[in-house]
Write an enzyme that holds these catalytic residues in place. Structure first.
Site, PDB file in Angstrom:
ATOM      1  N   GLU A 277      36.061 -59.385   8.199  1.00  8.64           N
ATOM      2  CA  GLU A 277      34.831 -58.901   8.827  1.00  8.64           C
ATOM      3  C   GLU A 277      35.097 -58.018  10.034  1.00  8.64           C
ATOM      4  O   GLU A 277      34.384 -57.045  10.256  1.00  8.64           O
ATOM      5  CB  GLU A 277      33.951 -60.097   9.206  1.00  8.64           C
ATOM      6  CG  GLU A 277      32.467 -59.773   9.333  1.00  8.64           C
ATOM      7  CD  GLU A 277      32.094 -59.106  10.650  1.00  8.64           C
ATOM      8  OE1 GLU A 277      31.069 -58.406  10.685  1.00  8.64           O
ATOM      9  OE2 GLU A 277      32.834 -59.293  11.642  1.00  8.64           O
TER      10      GLU A 277
ATOM     11  N   HIS B 138      33.957 -64.448  13.424  1.00  9.89           N
ATOM     12  CA  HIS B 138      33.093 -63.284  13.209  1.00  9.89           C
ATOM     13  C   HIS B 138      33.713 -62.105  13.957  1.00  9.89           C
ATOM     14  O   HIS B 138      34.814 -61.688  13.659  1.00  9.89           O
ATOM     15  CB  HIS B 138      31.689 -63.643  13.701  1.00  9.89           C
ATOM     16  CG  HIS B 138      30.600 -62.783  13.168  1.00  9.89           C
ATOM     17  ND1 HIS B 138      29.264 -63.095  13.317  1.00  9.89           N
ATOM     18  CD2 HIS B 138      30.624 -61.611  12.488  1.00  9.89           C
ATOM     19  CE1 HIS B 138      28.527 -62.168  12.744  1.00  9.89           C
ATOM     20  NE2 HIS B 138      29.331 -61.246  12.247  1.00  9.89           N
TER      21      HIS B 138
ATOM     22  N   HIS C  40      31.353 -69.446  14.658  1.00 12.83           N
ATOM     23  CA  HIS C  40      30.098 -70.107  14.263  1.00 12.83           C
ATOM     24  C   HIS C  40      30.378 -71.463  13.630  1.00 12.83           C
ATOM     25  O   HIS C  40      30.126 -71.679  12.440  1.00 12.83           O
ATOM     26  CB  HIS C  40      29.313 -69.228  13.293  1.00 12.83           C
ATOM     27  CG  HIS C  40      28.984 -67.869  13.821  1.00 12.83           C
ATOM     28  ND1 HIS C  40      28.106 -67.670  14.866  1.00 12.83           N
ATOM     29  CD2 HIS C  40      29.420 -66.646  13.464  1.00 12.83           C
ATOM     30  CE1 HIS C  40      28.002 -66.375  15.118  1.00 12.83           C
ATOM     31  NE2 HIS C  40      28.802 -65.740  14.283  1.00 12.83           N
TER      32      HIS C  40
ATOM     33  N   ASN D 188      26.998 -61.848  17.469  1.00 13.33           N
ATOM     34  CA  ASN D 188      27.600 -61.159  16.333  1.00 13.33           C
ATOM     35  C   ASN D 188      28.990 -60.628  16.682  1.00 13.33           C
ATOM     36  O   ASN D 188      29.970 -60.953  16.035  1.00 13.33           O
ATOM     37  CB  ASN D 188      26.691 -60.019  15.879  1.00 13.33           C
ATOM     38  CG  ASN D 188      27.160 -59.339  14.614  1.00 13.33           C
ATOM     39  OD1 ASN D 188      28.286 -58.874  14.524  1.00 13.33           O
ATOM     40  ND2 ASN D 188      26.281 -59.267  13.616  1.00 13.33           N
TER      41      ASN D 188
ATOM     42  N   ASN E 226      24.556 -55.190  16.344  1.00 13.83           N
ATOM     43  CA  ASN E 226      25.662 -55.652  15.521  1.00 13.83           C
ATOM     44  C   ASN E 226      27.000 -55.305  16.179  1.00 13.83           C
ATOM     45  O   ASN E 226      27.364 -55.887  17.175  1.00 13.83           O
ATOM     46  CB  ASN E 226      25.525 -55.036  14.119  1.00 13.83           C
ATOM     47  CG  ASN E 226      26.357 -55.739  13.075  1.00 13.83           C
ATOM     48  OD1 ASN E 226      27.573 -55.742  13.146  1.00 13.83           O
ATOM     49  ND2 ASN E 226      25.688 -56.348  12.097  1.00 13.83           N
TER      50      ASN E 226
ATOM     51  N   ASP F 122      27.704 -51.198  10.564  1.00 11.99           N
ATOM     52  CA  ASP F 122      28.124 -52.562  10.893  1.00 11.99           C
ATOM     53  C   ASP F 122      29.041 -52.525  12.118  1.00 11.99           C
ATOM     54  O   ASP F 122      28.598 -52.225  13.217  1.00 11.99           O
ATOM     55  CB  ASP F 122      28.811 -53.184   9.677  1.00 11.99           C
ATOM     56  CG  ASP F 122      28.857 -54.706   9.733  1.00 11.99           C
ATOM     57  OD1 ASP F 122      29.019 -55.257  10.827  1.00 11.99           O
ATOM     58  OD2 ASP F 122      28.752 -55.347   8.667  1.00 11.99           O
ATOM     59  N   ASN F 123      30.316 -52.780  11.957  1.00  7.91           N
ATOM     60  CA  ASN F 123      31.235 -52.806  13.098  1.00  7.91           C
ATOM     61  C   ASN F 123      31.758 -51.415  13.440  1.00  7.91           C
ATOM     62  O   ASN F 123      31.859 -50.541  12.570  1.00  7.91           O
ATOM     63  CB  ASN F 123      32.417 -53.732  12.810  1.00  7.91           C
ATOM     64  CG  ASN F 123      32.028 -55.195  12.892  1.00  7.91           C
ATOM     65  OD1 ASN F 123      31.103 -55.558  13.600  1.00  7.91           O
ATOM     66  ND2 ASN F 123      32.726 -56.035  12.155  1.00  7.91           N
TER      67      ASN F 123
END
Length: 354
Positions: free
Chosen positions: A53, A114, A133, A167, A223, A268-269
């Protein structure tokens, strides 16, 4: 009369929600087809089968990779396996991914990593900060990296009410970081409803031992987050709004918006090219396929480069795009000396020599 009014209000509410749902499907590119842009000299990384991720590469070419994220509403190809942090040495001719050992005192079985970020102190010690998480809660874990032992030494868990449902994060000093709050892990249904209704209720916060505060508001779903090479600007991805916010960092850690770069895909990232300062964005070109996962019709992957970030006309180009036949659900891309690692939320990892 009362029943008629209630039925009228219910019908109007359902009609409004239906209209917003259709608009949401359009906004997240439900039916977009991916035009392939392939790279040469690529292969899938052995051992990284259940997601990568987030990726953070040190200046010396050591790449940290978070893997095995269990995420509300997302596919999970390894539900019984805890998350891990992998390391790759990109200086090697054929770099391999190896899971890092984690010291005692940390609950490895509930590890659900994450976003990640590294920090190097004045003595050249390397620290890894991980959004975790455990049991679908949110914490930030701090580890010290021991290269000789190929391990992470657990140091501390940070908890705070403003860190609920975090996040991603970017570390700028010892226990000083910015983080994005997306609300997924506080209540997934309300988070999804907020995205459908296009509510701007997520934010960016600053954390230090002395002060924790919200420094930027008004995101639909904040994000990925990273920092410019000169540390003057913070870059924030708003995934469902399909844009990147460029924020000026103040001396008191507050953020002031400079501009917004609108995209045609869900961002996203983010990472920054250490040689050029360009932004690299892992993107979801058809995110509805990610939410309604079907291995016969998988979500695509997309990596974009944004050049001249502060100019009036930033240049956006596609580095990589695939319809899911190779890589599904890209979340991040990071480069080092002509090499690129492309990670995913739940799928595989691609390594290429550019």
């Amino acid at each position: 009369m009362g029943k008629l009014l209630a039925l009228t209000l219910l019908g109007a509410s359902l009609a409004f929600l239906g209209e917003r749902l259709l608009a949401f499907r359009e906004r997240i590119n439900a039916s977009r087809e991916v035009e392939p842009v392939e790279l040469q000299n690529c292969h899938l990384v052995e051992g990284l089968e259940y997601g990568s991720e987030d990726i953070d590469i040190l200046p010396n070419g050591l790449a940290f990779i978070s893997s095995g994220l269990k995420y509300p509403g997302m596919p999970d190809l390894a539900p019984d396996k805890p998350g891990k942090i992998f390391l790759m040495n990109l200086n090697e001719e054929n770099p391999k991914a190896q899971a890092l050992k984690i010291s005692d005192g940390f609950d490895k079985e509930s590890f659900n990593p994450h976003g990640i970020s590294t920090f190097i102190d004045k003595d050249h010690a390397v620290y890894l900060y991980v959004v975790n998480h455990p049991h679908m809660k949110s914490t930030v874990e701090i580890f010290k990296f021991e290269e000789q032992q190929h391990s992470l030494i657990y140091l501390k868990t940070i908890k705070h009410k403003l860190l609920e449902s975090v996040n991603d994060l970017v570390v700028l000093g010892p226990e000083q970081f910015y983080a994005t709050r997306d609300r997924y892990f506080s209540n997934f249904f309300l988070s999804f409803l907020g995205m459908v209704l296009d509510l701007r209720w997520t934010y960016v916060l600053f954390y230090s031992p002395r002060e924790v505060k919200v420094v930027a508001k008004g995101f639909n779903s904040a994000n990925g987050i990273t920092v410019s090479l000169d540390k003057k600007y913070i870059y924030i991805a708003d995934v469902t709004a399909k844009n990147i916010h460029i924020m000026k960092r103040r001396n008191n850690w507050d953020l002031t918006q400079v501009k917004v770069i609108q995209m045609d895909t869900l961002v996203d990232n983010l990472s920054v090219d250490p040689e050029t300062g360009d932004i690299l964005a892992g993107c979801h070109p058809n995110a509805m396929k990610l939410i309604n996962y079907n291995p016969e019709d998988p979500p695509g992957s997309e990596v974009l480069r944004i050049q001249n970030v502060l100019s009036d006309k930033p240049r956006v180009s596609t580095i990589y795009a695939n319809n899911g036949s190779v890589l599904q659900g890209t979340s991040v891309a990071s480069v080092y000396r002509g090499k690129i690692l492309i990670g995913t939320v739940f799928h595989k990892t691609l390594y290429c020599v550019l």
